[in-house]
Design a protein around this motif. Structure first.
Motif, PDB file in Angstrom:
ATOM      1  N   MET A  21       0.835  -1.199   0.000  1.00 60.28           N
ATOM      2  CA  MET A  21       0.000   0.000   0.000  1.00 60.28           C
ATOM      3  C   MET A  21       0.869   1.247   0.000  1.00 60.28           C
ATOM      4  O   MET A  21       0.650   2.198  -0.726  1.00 60.28           O
ATOM      5  CB  MET A  21      -0.914  -0.008   1.229  1.00 60.28           C
ATOM      6  CG  MET A  21      -1.863   1.204   1.287  1.00 60.28           C
ATOM      7  SD  MET A  21      -3.149   1.111   0.010  1.00 60.28           S
ATOM      8  CE  MET A  21      -4.134  -0.244   0.665  1.00 60.28           C
ATOM      9  N   HIS A  22       1.904   1.207   0.850  1.00 59.42           N
ATOM     10  CA  HIS A  22       2.785   2.378   0.927  1.00 59.42           C
ATOM     11  C   HIS A  22       3.511   2.608  -0.390  1.00 59.42           C
ATOM     12  O   HIS A  22       3.690   3.744  -0.837  1.00 59.42           O
ATOM     13  CB  HIS A  22       3.781   2.184   2.079  1.00 59.42           C
ATOM     14  CG  HIS A  22       4.756   3.314   2.200  1.00 59.42           C
ATOM     15  ND1 HIS A  22       4.403   4.550   2.678  1.00 59.42           N
ATOM     16  CD2 HIS A  22       6.069   3.388   1.880  1.00 59.42           C
ATOM     17  CE1 HIS A  22       5.456   5.351   2.674  1.00 59.42           C
ATOM     18  NE2 HIS A  22       6.477   4.673   2.191  1.00 59.42           N
ATOM     19  N   THR A  23       3.934   1.500  -1.056  1.00 57.69           N
ATOM     20  CA  THR A  23       4.640   1.629  -2.332  1.00 57.69           C
ATOM     21  C   THR A  23       3.740   2.229  -3.394  1.00 57.69           C
ATOM     22  O   THR A  23       4.158   3.085  -4.168  1.00 57.69           O
ATOM     23  CB  THR A  23       5.156   0.244  -2.781  1.00 57.69           C
ATOM     24  OG1 THR A  23       5.990  -0.287  -1.762  1.00 57.69           O
ATOM     25  CG2 THR A  23       5.924   0.357  -4.073  1.00 57.69           C
ATOM     26  N   ARG A  24       2.484   1.793  -3.417  1.00 59.23           N
ATOM     27  CA  ARG A  24       1.560   2.310  -4.407  1.00 59.23           C
ATOM     28  C   ARG A  24       1.347   3.801  -4.210  1.00 59.23           C
ATOM     29  O   ARG A  24       1.343   4.570  -5.154  1.00 59.23           O
ATOM     30  CB  ARG A  24       0.215   1.570  -4.315  1.00 59.23           C
ATOM     31  CG  ARG A  24      -0.770   1.981  -5.390  1.00 59.23           C
ATOM     32  CD  ARG A  24      -2.103   1.292  -5.209  1.00 59.23           C
ATOM     33  NE  ARG A  24      -2.760   1.750  -3.999  1.00 59.23           N
ATOM     34  CZ  ARG A  24      -3.910   1.248  -3.554  1.00 59.23           C
ATOM     35  NH1 ARG A  24      -4.482   0.244  -4.187  1.00 59.23           N
ATOM     36  NH2 ARG A  24      -4.459   1.722  -2.459  1.00 59.23           N
ATOM     37  N   SER A  78       3.372   5.891  -2.796  1.00 57.04           N
ATOM     38  CA  SER A  78       4.602   6.590  -3.148  1.00 57.04           C
ATOM     39  C   SER A  78       4.722   6.736  -4.655  1.00 57.04           C
ATOM     40  O   SER A  78       5.168   7.775  -5.151  1.00 57.04           O
ATOM     41  CB  SER A  78       5.819   5.827  -2.594  1.00 57.04           C
ATOM     42  OG  SER A  78       5.786   5.781  -1.182  1.00 57.04           O
ATOM     43  N   LEU A  79       4.321   5.714  -5.394  1.00 58.37           N
ATOM     44  CA  LEU A  79       4.399   5.767  -6.845  1.00 58.37           C
ATOM     45  C   LEU A  79       3.453   6.838  -7.392  1.00 58.37           C
ATOM     46  O   LEU A  79       3.844   7.636  -8.245  1.00 58.37           O
ATOM     47  CB  LEU A  79       4.050   4.398  -7.442  1.00 58.37           C
ATOM     48  CG  LEU A  79       4.023   4.325  -8.972  1.00 58.37           C
ATOM     49  CD1 LEU A  79       5.387   4.663  -9.550  1.00 58.37           C
ATOM     50  CD2 LEU A  79       3.559   2.943  -9.430  1.00 58.37           C
ATOM     51  N   ARG A 119       4.807  10.276  -6.703  1.00 54.95           N
ATOM     52  CA  ARG A 119       5.898  10.656  -7.609  1.00 54.95           C
ATOM     53  C   ARG A 119       5.361  11.044  -8.979  1.00 54.95           C
ATOM     54  O   ARG A 119       5.844  12.006  -9.590  1.00 54.95           O
ATOM     55  CB  ARG A 119       6.902   9.502  -7.733  1.00 54.95           C
ATOM     56  CG  ARG A 119       7.783   9.320  -6.510  1.00 54.95           C
ATOM     57  CD  ARG A 119       8.996   8.469  -6.859  1.00 54.95           C
ATOM     58  NE  ARG A 119       8.603   7.118  -7.263  1.00 54.95           N
ATOM     59  CZ  ARG A 119       8.469   6.104  -6.425  1.00 54.95           C
ATOM     60  NH1 ARG A 119       8.673   6.280  -5.139  1.00 54.95           N
ATOM     61  NH2 ARG A 119       8.133   4.908  -6.873  1.00 54.95           N
ATOM     62  N   ILE A 120       4.368  10.303  -9.473  1.00 50.43           N
ATOM     63  CA  ILE A 120       3.801  10.629 -10.782  1.00 50.43           C
ATOM     64  C   ILE A 120       3.183  12.020 -10.759  1.00 50.43           C
ATOM     65  O   ILE A 120       3.448  12.854 -11.642  1.00 50.43           O
ATOM     66  CB  ILE A 120       2.761   9.577 -11.193  1.00 50.43           C
ATOM     67  CG1 ILE A 120       3.443   8.233 -11.464  1.00 50.43           C
ATOM     68  CG2 ILE A 120       1.993  10.039 -12.433  1.00 50.43           C
ATOM     69  CD1 ILE A 120       2.477   7.099 -11.724  1.00 50.43           C
ATOM     70  N   GLU A 121       2.361  12.289  -9.750  1.00 52.95           N
ATOM     71  CA  GLU A 121       1.695  13.585  -9.669  1.00 52.95           C
ATOM     72  C   GLU A 121       2.696  14.712  -9.441  1.00 52.95           C
ATOM     73  O   GLU A 121       2.618  15.774 -10.072  1.00 52.95           O
ATOM     74  CB  GLU A 121       0.648  13.563  -8.560  1.00 52.95           C
ATOM     75  CG  GLU A 121      -0.545  12.694  -8.876  1.00 52.95           C
ATOM     76  CD  GLU A 121      -1.531  12.598  -7.726  1.00 52.95           C
ATOM     77  OE1 GLU A 121      -2.563  13.281  -7.771  1.00 52.95           O
ATOM     78  OE2 GLU A 121      -1.256  11.834  -6.779  1.00 52.95           O
ATOM     79  N   GLU A 122       3.634  14.490  -8.542  1.00 56.86           N
ATOM     80  CA  GLU A 122       4.621  15.529  -8.249  1.00 56.86           C
ATOM     81  C   GLU A 122       5.501  15.814  -9.458  1.00 56.86           C
ATOM     82  O   GLU A 122       5.806  16.974  -9.750  1.00 56.86           O
ATOM     83  CB  GLU A 122       5.472  15.110  -7.055  1.00 56.86           C
ATOM     84  CG  GLU A 122       4.706  15.124  -5.736  1.00 56.86           C
ATOM     85  CD  GLU A 122       5.467  14.443  -4.621  1.00 56.86           C
ATOM     86  OE1 GLU A 122       6.611  13.962  -4.888  1.00 56.86           O
ATOM     87  OE2 GLU A 122       4.944  14.370  -3.494  1.00 56.86           O
TER      88      GLU A 122
END
Length: 221
Positions: A1-4, A6-7, A10-13
């Motif tokens: 869940m945390h990895t998702r 974070s991904l 990163r995409i939005e940022e």
């Protein structure tokens, strides 16, 4: 869940950062062209305006996700936890209704440019207006058509070539960002209902900055 999470972060940022960076580059290039070469990048202003729109609209939903919107929580801090939960649920319900209205309006505005049917109904969709006349031939004012988007000529313009890019491209951010906004408010609503959060927003930027400054001053003393 945390990895998702974070991904997606990163995409939005990275997308938001890319938009901001491209706005800066295009504006700087246009200034250089104008003052050093007595020329002008004709499409620069329009591209910058559209990128700014994407930046703001996508950033709004991202700020909801990060609970970074500014809010006044003085009353919330004065009431008990059950009352605070009820107030938070009422607030997020109002935001959901408003964002759903925005989503309907955004879809109805964009869909005709994409040769798709707008919804029927004044406030909330009651169906699709399949007989609505499409406006896929509408182009932006200055941004020239590029080769990778040529396939849109068959989809939106009956095989006729575009001189400028179709409006469906820059306006796509309207339904996408409003859909994201609805999704983010739903996430907050679930969090409040489950008791994981007790308010819609929790941005205390000034307090955080003051705390950081005090901590730094304490280190130097």
């Amino acid at each position: 869940m945390h990895t998702r999470h974070s991904l997606t972060d990163r995409i939005e940022e990275n997308l938001i950062a890319a938009l901001l960076g491209l706005m800066t580059v295009v504006t700087f290039a246009n200034v250089v062209a104008r003052y050093l070469f007595n020329s002008n990048i004709l499409w620069a202003l329009e591209v910058t305006v559209y990128m700014f729109g994407w930046l703001v609209l996508l950033g709004a939903s991202y700020a909801v996700k990060k609970r970074a919107h500014l809010g006044v929580d003085a009353i919330l801090n004065m009431v008990s936890a059950p009352v605070r939960r009820v107030m938070a649920l009422f607030s997020v319900a109002c935001c959901l209704i408003f964002s759903l209205l925005l989503l309907k309006g955004a879809w109805d505005y964009w869909s005709v440019f994409a040769e798709l049917p707008p919804t029927t109904g004044r406030w909330f969709p009651t169906g699709f207006e399949w007989d609505a006349r499409g406006q896929g031939w509408y182009e932006v004012q200055d941004i020239p058509m590029i080769a990778p988007l040529k396939f849109l000529e068959e989809l939106l313009n009956y095989g006729e070539s575009y001189e400028k890019i179709p409006k469906a491209i820059p306006y796509l951010v309207l339904p996408v960002s409003m859909l994201l906004l609805v999704f983010r408010f739903l996430q907050v609503a679930v969090g409040i209902w489950q008791g994981r959060v007790d308010r819609l927003v929790a941005s205390h930027e000034v307090e955080d900055e003051l705390h950081t400054v005090r901590a730094q001053q304490g280190e130097h003393d």
